[in-house]
Design an enzyme around this catalytic site. Structure first.
Site, PDB file in Angstrom:
ATOM      1  N   GLN A   1       3.961   1.498  -1.112  1.00 50.49           N
ATOM      2  CA  GLN A   1       4.596   1.565  -2.429  1.00 50.49           C
ATOM      3  C   GLN A   1       3.636   2.151  -3.462  1.00 50.49           C
ATOM      4  OE1 GLN A   1       7.756   1.115  -1.285  1.00 50.49           O
ATOM      5  NE2 GLN A   1       8.129   0.135  -3.220  1.00 50.49           N
TER       6      GLN A   1
ATOM      7  N   HIS B   1       0.844  -1.205   0.000  1.00 46.46           N
ATOM      8  CA  HIS B   1       0.000   0.000   0.000  1.00 46.46           C
ATOM      9  C   HIS B   1       0.877   1.253   0.000  1.00 46.46           C
ATOM     10  CE1 HIS B   1      -3.476   2.501   0.885  1.00 46.46           C
ATOM     11  NE2 HIS B   1      -2.886   2.964   1.978  1.00 46.46           N
TER      12      HIS B   1
ATOM     13  N   HIS C   1       1.173   4.209  -2.856  1.00 48.94           N
ATOM     14  CA  HIS C   1       1.053   5.648  -2.580  1.00 48.94           C
ATOM     15  C   HIS C   1       2.213   6.417  -3.197  1.00 48.94           C
ATOM     16  CE1 HIS C   1      -2.300   6.796   0.015  1.00 48.94           C
ATOM     17  NE2 HIS C   1      -2.269   5.552   0.462  1.00 48.94           N
TER      18      HIS C   1
END
Length: 110
Positions: free
Chosen positions: A76, A74, A78
């Site tokens: 990564q 998650h 973002h």
């Protein structure tokens, strides 16, 4: 890998996205100097998030096993999204400059 690193990536990637969108809003208002400042801050935030990511990758390359969790994936996501959106917004700001220039030329020619 600690949750602190994960949340550092998420936090700074989110800050970068917010700065990029603030840059776009400033450009749409015609304040290109302010937009440029927001883009600089967006790039700085991306740098902080990227360093946290790179440190994690370097530790794994050095043989330290890293647990890849859904939360890390998650984070990564973002970061990748922040980079992509900042790049796209940079191009959109250039288009806004071109549109304003062309509109001014058209108005002057009337």
């Amino acid at each position: 890998m600690t949750e602190t690193v994960i949340f550092e990536i998420i936090l700074h990637a989110g800050n970068a996205r917010a700065e990029a969108y603030d840059a776009l809003a400033a450009a749409r208002a015609g304040d290109f100097a302010k937009a440029a400042g927001h883009l600089v801050r967006a790039e700085e935030e991306i740098g902080v998030a990227h360093r946290a990511q790179a440190d994690t990758i370097q530790r794994e390359a050095a043989g330290e096993k890293q647990d890849i969790t859904l939360l890390f994936v998650h984070a990564q996501d973002h970061l990748m999204t922040a980079v992509a959106e900042k790049n796209l917004i940079t191009h959109m700001i250039e288009q806004e400059k071109t549109i304003r220039d062309l509109a001014a030329r058209l108005e002057a020619a009337r």
